[in-house]
Design a protein around this motif. Sequence first.
Motif, PDB file in Angstrom:
ATOM      1  N   GLU A 199       2.319  -4.515 -13.722  1.00 51.86           N
ATOM      2  CA  GLU A 199       3.284  -5.471 -13.023  1.00 51.86           C
ATOM      3  C   GLU A 199       2.493  -6.072 -12.214  1.00 51.86           C
ATOM      4  OE1 GLU A 199       7.793  -6.419 -11.852  1.00 51.86           O
ATOM      5  OE2 GLU A 199       7.206  -4.834 -13.738  1.00 51.86           O
ATOM      6  N   TYR A 200       2.026  -5.549 -10.910  1.00 51.48           N
ATOM      7  CA  TYR A 200       1.869  -5.812 -10.118  1.00 51.48           C
ATOM      8  C   TYR A 200       0.513  -6.323 -10.075  1.00 51.48           C
ATOM      9  CZ  TYR A 200      -0.558  -5.181  -4.969  1.00 51.48           C
ATOM     10  OH  TYR A 200      -1.016  -5.239  -3.836  1.00 51.48           O
ATOM     11  N   LYS A 201      -0.652  -6.025 -10.889  1.00 58.89           N
ATOM     12  CA  LYS A 201      -1.804  -6.901 -11.595  1.00 58.89           C
ATOM     13  C   LYS A 201      -1.854  -8.667 -11.826  1.00 58.89           C
ATOM     14  CE  LYS A 201      -4.546  -2.976 -12.325  1.00 58.89           C
ATOM     15  NZ  LYS A 201      -5.201  -2.157 -13.147  1.00 58.89           N
ATOM     16  N   GLN A 202      -0.473  -8.077 -12.635  1.00 63.23           N
ATOM     17  CA  GLN A 202      -0.410  -9.741 -13.273  1.00 63.23           C
ATOM     18  C   GLN A 202       0.609 -10.239 -12.220  1.00 63.23           C
ATOM     19  OE1 GLN A 202      -0.679 -10.803 -16.637  1.00 63.23           O
ATOM     20  NE2 GLN A 202       0.083 -12.587 -15.339  1.00 63.23           N
ATOM     21  N   HIS A 216      -0.360 -10.735  -9.139  1.00 67.83           N
ATOM     22  CA  HIS A 216      -1.870 -11.350  -8.389  1.00 67.83           C
ATOM     23  C   HIS A 216      -1.825 -12.444  -9.001  1.00 67.83           C
ATOM     24  CE1 HIS A 216      -1.277  -8.966  -4.391  1.00 67.83           C
ATOM     25  NE2 HIS A 216      -0.329  -8.574  -5.173  1.00 67.83           N
ATOM     26  N   TYR A 217      -1.936 -11.802 -10.266  1.00 66.04           N
ATOM     27  CA  TYR A 217      -3.413 -12.975 -11.029  1.00 66.04           C
ATOM     28  C   TYR A 217      -2.674 -14.345 -11.429  1.00 66.04           C
ATOM     29  CZ  TYR A 217      -5.203 -15.305 -15.448  1.00 66.04           C
ATOM     30  OH  TYR A 217      -5.794 -15.841 -16.743  1.00 66.04           O
ATOM     31  N   ASN A 218      -1.052 -14.328 -11.296  1.00 63.18           N
ATOM     32  CA  ASN A 218      -0.547 -15.586 -11.719  1.00 63.18           C
ATOM     33  C   ASN A 218      -0.373 -16.279 -10.123  1.00 63.18           C
ATOM     34  OD1 ASN A 218       0.186 -14.692 -13.821  1.00 63.18           O
ATOM     35  ND2 ASN A 218       2.545 -13.850 -13.236  1.00 63.18           N
ATOM     36  N   GLU A 219      -0.730 -15.804  -9.267  1.00 59.16           N
ATOM     37  CA  GLU A 219      -0.794 -15.517  -7.823  1.00 59.16           C
ATOM     38  C   GLU A 219      -1.924 -16.891  -7.569  1.00 59.16           C
ATOM     39  OE1 GLU A 219       0.516 -13.219  -4.876  1.00 59.16           O
ATOM     40  OE2 GLU A 219       2.186 -12.841  -5.133  1.00 59.16           O
ATOM     41  N   ASN A 220      -3.254 -16.420  -7.879  1.00 62.28           N
ATOM     42  CA  ASN A 220      -4.124 -15.910  -8.090  1.00 62.28           C
ATOM     43  C   ASN A 220      -4.944 -17.941  -8.798  1.00 62.28           C
ATOM     44  OD1 ASN A 220      -5.228 -14.980  -5.634  1.00 62.28           O
ATOM     45  ND2 ASN A 220      -5.778 -13.172  -8.014  1.00 62.28           N
ATOM     46  N   PHE A 221      -3.919 -18.370  -9.290  1.00 66.20           N
ATOM     47  CA  PHE A 221      -4.094 -18.770 -10.831  1.00 66.20           C
ATOM     48  C   PHE A 221      -2.793 -20.621 -10.767  1.00 66.20           C
ATOM     49  CE2 PHE A 221      -6.435 -16.149 -12.133  1.00 66.20           C
ATOM     50  CZ  PHE A 221      -8.162 -17.317 -12.137  1.00 66.20           C
ATOM     51  N   ASN A 222      -2.097 -20.310  -9.875  1.00 64.76           N
ATOM     52  CA  ASN A 222       0.008 -21.007  -8.963  1.00 64.76           C
ATOM     53  C   ASN A 222      -1.125 -22.604  -8.833  1.00 64.76           C
ATOM     54  OD1 ASN A 222      -1.259 -20.687  -6.883  1.00 64.76           O
ATOM     55  ND2 ASN A 222       0.793 -19.870  -6.386  1.00 64.76           N
ATOM     56  N   TRP A 223      -2.513 -22.265  -8.899  1.00 65.49           N
ATOM     57  CA  TRP A 223      -3.000 -24.017  -8.479  1.00 65.49           C
ATOM     58  C   TRP A 223      -2.742 -24.783 -10.283  1.00 65.49           C
ATOM     59  CZ3 TRP A 223      -8.100 -25.194 -10.521  1.00 65.49           C
ATOM     60  CH2 TRP A 223      -8.525 -23.404 -10.920  1.00 65.49           C
ATOM     61  N   LEU A 224      -2.691 -24.149 -11.066  1.00 60.63           N
ATOM     62  CA  LEU A 224      -3.180 -24.304 -12.337  1.00 60.63           C
ATOM     63  C   LEU A 224      -1.873 -25.340 -12.968  1.00 60.63           C
ATOM     64  CD1 LEU A 224      -4.895 -21.615 -13.899  1.00 60.63           C
ATOM     65  CD2 LEU A 224      -6.042 -24.164 -13.193  1.00 60.63           C
ATOM     66  N   ALA A 272       0.659  -1.544  -0.126  1.00 61.09           N
ATOM     67  CA  ALA A 272       0.088  -0.067   0.025  1.00 61.09           C
ATOM     68  C   ALA A 272       0.518   1.571   0.077  1.00 61.09           C
ATOM     69  CB  ALA A 272      -1.064  -0.359   1.556  1.00 61.09           C
ATOM     70  N   LEU A 273       1.966   1.487   0.529  1.00 65.12           N
ATOM     71  CA  LEU A 273       2.777   1.823   0.733  1.00 65.12           C
ATOM     72  C   LEU A 273       3.793   2.364  -0.726  1.00 65.12           C
ATOM     73  CD1 LEU A 273       5.277   1.643   3.914  1.00 65.12           C
ATOM     74  CD2 LEU A 273       3.402   3.166   3.569  1.00 65.12           C
ATOM     75  N   LEU A 274       3.527   1.773  -1.530  1.00 65.37           N
ATOM     76  CA  LEU A 274       4.457   1.528  -3.038  1.00 65.37           C
ATOM     77  C   LEU A 274       3.362   1.676  -4.554  1.00 65.37           C
ATOM     78  CD1 LEU A 274       6.680  -1.451  -2.590  1.00 65.37           C
ATOM     79  CD2 LEU A 274       7.279   0.836  -2.204  1.00 65.37           C
ATOM     80  N   LEU A 275       1.997   1.268  -3.929  1.00 65.56           N
ATOM     81  CA  LEU A 275       1.027   1.684  -5.129  1.00 65.56           C
ATOM     82  C   LEU A 275       1.033   2.719  -5.690  1.00 65.56           C
ATOM     83  CD1 LEU A 275      -0.944  -1.230  -3.616  1.00 65.56           C
ATOM     84  CD2 LEU A 275      -0.762  -0.783  -5.222  1.00 65.56           C
ATOM     85  N   PRO A 276       1.309   4.092  -4.334  1.00 64.75           N
ATOM     86  CA  PRO A 276       1.167   4.923  -4.897  1.00 64.75           C
ATOM     87  C   PRO A 276       2.241   5.922  -5.870  1.00 64.75           C
ATOM     88  CG  PRO A 276       0.360   5.120  -2.754  1.00 64.75           C
ATOM     89  CD  PRO A 276       1.020   4.228  -3.455  1.00 64.75           C
ATOM     90  N   HIS A 277       3.375   4.842  -6.008  1.00 62.60           N
ATOM     91  CA  HIS A 277       4.258   5.586  -6.797  1.00 62.60           C
ATOM     92  C   HIS A 277       4.618   4.679  -8.128  1.00 62.60           C
ATOM     93  CE1 HIS A 277       5.954   8.038  -3.243  1.00 62.60           C
ATOM     94  NE2 HIS A 277       5.284   7.389  -3.017  1.00 62.60           N
ATOM     95  N   PHE A 278       3.216   3.828  -8.306  1.00 61.41           N
ATOM     96  CA  PHE A 278       3.472   3.333  -9.086  1.00 61.41           C
ATOM     97  C   PHE A 278       3.756   3.660 -11.614  1.00 61.41           C
ATOM     98  CE2 PHE A 278       2.717  -1.873  -7.852  1.00 61.41           C
ATOM     99  CZ  PHE A 278       3.537  -1.617  -6.771  1.00 61.41           C
ATOM    100  N   THR A 279       3.907   3.328 -11.519  1.00 60.25           N
ATOM    101  CA  THR A 279       3.501   4.180 -13.533  1.00 60.25           C
ATOM    102  C   THR A 279       2.797   2.856 -13.937  1.00 60.25           C
ATOM    103  OG1 THR A 279       5.616   2.441 -14.274  1.00 60.25           O
ATOM    104  CG2 THR A 279       5.866   4.408 -13.821  1.00 60.25           C
TER     105      THR A 279
END
Length: 212
Positions: free
Chosen positions: A199-202, A204-212, A186-193
């Motif tokens: 990259e952050y969303k990707q 978490h997407y990979n984490e959510n589907f790493n069981w496949l 949460a501290l880093l998010l406001p500084h993202f381009t």
Amino acid sequence: MKPSADTKSRILEKSIELFNRFGFVSIRLQHIADEVGISVGNLAYHFKNKDAIFEAIYEEIEENQKILLADLKIVPLFINIDKHIRDTYAIQQKFSFFYSDTFEILRNFPLIKKKYREYTRWYIQQIENMISFNVARGTFTVESHEKLHLQLAEQYWMTMEFWLYQRRIRTFEEINIEDYVLALWALLLPHFTHIGNLEYKQMHYNENFNWL
């Protein structure tokens, strides 16, 4: 492992367990000796007093943190930052007595307090380097004000170091790793381009589907 080294390791292991359960101040050498199953005299052969035990434990804490930072320093991509946060949480759980009462403990150990301050300065510098690396690769914004990233690095360190303490002070019954991870991101998010957000969303997407 030699018997002497094995006994020393068991003393440290049981000391950590007792400090975590009952607090550093409450535990005496007799408690530790009883838990290990040896006499106080035998314990004193390996560690002359409780202070010596704590000094050895602190060396282990600092060494573990340095190893994690060394790994992060190589390539601090978002996935590596996330791993560093989670691994740091594991260390803080292992040595929770220290992170729950850092100020009081260090007040009684001036030499370790000095080492801790020096280590903290170095730690914050590593975080600032992590931020600079991500600015250079286009995932973090260029700082809009002088020393903004230094301030961010200091806030990041404070949250990382004292999150466990403040949660317990506020009487949160559950200590959750995902809350810890989110507090730091949460501290880093406001500084993202835009690239950083993708990259952050990707990640978490990979984490959510790493069981496949």
